[in-house]
Design a protein around this motif. Structure first.
Motif: not given
Ligand SMILES: [Zn+2]
Ligand SMILES: [Zn+2]
Length: 389
Positions: A101, A103, A135-136, A361
């Motif tokens: 993602c 990050h 966060e996920e 993703h």
């Molecule tokens: Zn994500």
């Protein structure tokens, strides 16, 4: 030295850092290595550092001059529990874990801005650099808030940034209003009376009831919610019976799914309507039902004033290449818990074209290091403008 030259000078360091983080992905609340690197780089740059907020979260504070305004900037640090299917020199070293993602990029950008701002100090006020775990879908932002994030570090405004494939690396999107949907889980269990598959009249069949429930589920969005208000209801799991026992009508069917909305009103409506439908269907078939709607993440709605400030910073960096009517995403981001506590804006940073079609993703996704200068410059411009000395 102008901003862009200073960022260019730090670029080899930041690129190496980003690729190192990519090679060592950690899942939510397990970001021990990542948060250790974050904390020591912040300490090295002269920050006051608070560790262990929300388990592995880190907050670095930089105060310059006597300005009273305080700003929070958020980067998320976690990776996803999925394999990496791409050949690259800095491929994930941890099987089943991957920065799919971007990050790793967000953490790098915020550290790049922190290093710059600590050195140049061309602002007056306080900046809290918030490095968030999990966060996920694991609730990192909520945990940080529950651990006292805004009691310890009150903010007049908070900002978040996410990479976005499809926008160029010198392009950003800053849009007022809804950005990301609420993301909630719901559970419906129909309980009948199990019986022989050949003698359905001697039991109460929950499978047939489930079929009616699933068929009617989309009438909530199609017939109940205001057509001008976006909403999604999806059943994502149905569990019942056994493929090895095709002469048995089971007692129970368990259904679970997701519900998404961009306003508190529609979110409440989805909670009420899914339950009403489940109970109505159960009554129709004379079976029992249990219902739970689990609220996970509120919608991310950009605050008008914070959006104007973010837009001004993005325009300073990207000039005319700022999209101001970017379509909201039905994904969620728990940055919503931060922007509930202070006026907030969530912006998108271009990640370049989707390489081989890989989006967020996807097992081949990668943050684009060419976006580092734009991302760092945005954070710096936001602080230097909003806390102008
Ligand atoms: Zn994500
Ligand atoms: Zn993300």
């Amino acid at each position: 030295m102008p901003l862009q030259d200073l960022i260019q000078a730090d670029l080899p360091f930041l690129r190496n850092l980003r690729q190192d983080l990519h090679a060592h992905p950690e899942l939510g609340f397990e970001e021990e290595r990542t948060s250790g690197i974050v904390a020591s780089l912040l300490e090295e740059a002269g920050f006051q550092v608070h560790r262990g907020l929300g388990k592995t979260g880190v907050v670095g504070t930089l105060q310059v001059g006597n300005g009273m305004r305080t700003i929070g900037l958020r980067a998320d640090m976690d990776a996803l529990a999925m394999p990496e299917h791409a050949e690259r020199p800095y491929q994930s070293k941890f099987p089943g874990k991957m920065h799919a993602c971007g990050h790793d990029g967000h953490t790098t950008l915020l550290l790049g801005a922190a290093r710059y701002l600590a050195r140049i100090r061309k602002f007056s006020g306080t900046v809290h650099f918030i490095f968030q775990p999990a966060e996920e879908g694991r609730g990192g932002a909520k945990k940080m808030v529950e651990d006292g994030l805004f009691d310890l570090f009150p903010c007049n405004a908070v900002y978040g940034l996410h990479n976005m494939p499809g926008l160029a690396v010198n392009e950003m999107a800053v849009t007022a209003g809804p950005q990301l949907a609420s993301s909630d889980s719901w559970f419906v269990t129909f309980m009948g009376v199990g019986t022989h598959g050949a003698k359905p009249h001697l039991g109460k069949d929950p499978i047939t009831a489930s079929g009616h429930f699933l068929a009617a589920l989309q009438t909530i969005v199609g017939r109940v919610v205001n057509p001008l208000q976006p909403a999604v209801v999806s059943a994502c799991s149905v569990q019942a019976g056994d493929q090895r026992a095709l002469n048995v009508i089971p007692d129970m069917v368990e259904i679970g799914g997701t519900a998404r909305a961009y306003s508190a009103e529609v979110r409440d409506q989805l909670e009420a309507e899914i339950g009403r439908l489940a109970k109505g269907i159960a009554a129709m078939f004379d079976i029992n039902v249990s219902y739970e709607f689990r609220r996970r993440i509120p919608p991310v709605i950009n605050h008008a004033d914070a959006t104007v400030r973010a837009l001004k910073a993005a325009q300073a960096v990207c000039s005319s290449k700022v999209v101001t009517n970017f379509e909201p995403s039905t994904a969620g981001d728990d940055f919503a818990f931060f922007s509930e506590a202070a006026p907030g804006a969530y912006v998108w940073l271009g990640n370049g074209p989707a390489m081989n079609g890989a989006l967020h993703h996807n097992a081949a996704y990668d943050f684009n290091d060419e976006a580092i200068p734009t991302g760092v410059a945005f954070w710096v411009a936001l602080i230097e403008q909003e806390l102008s000395a």
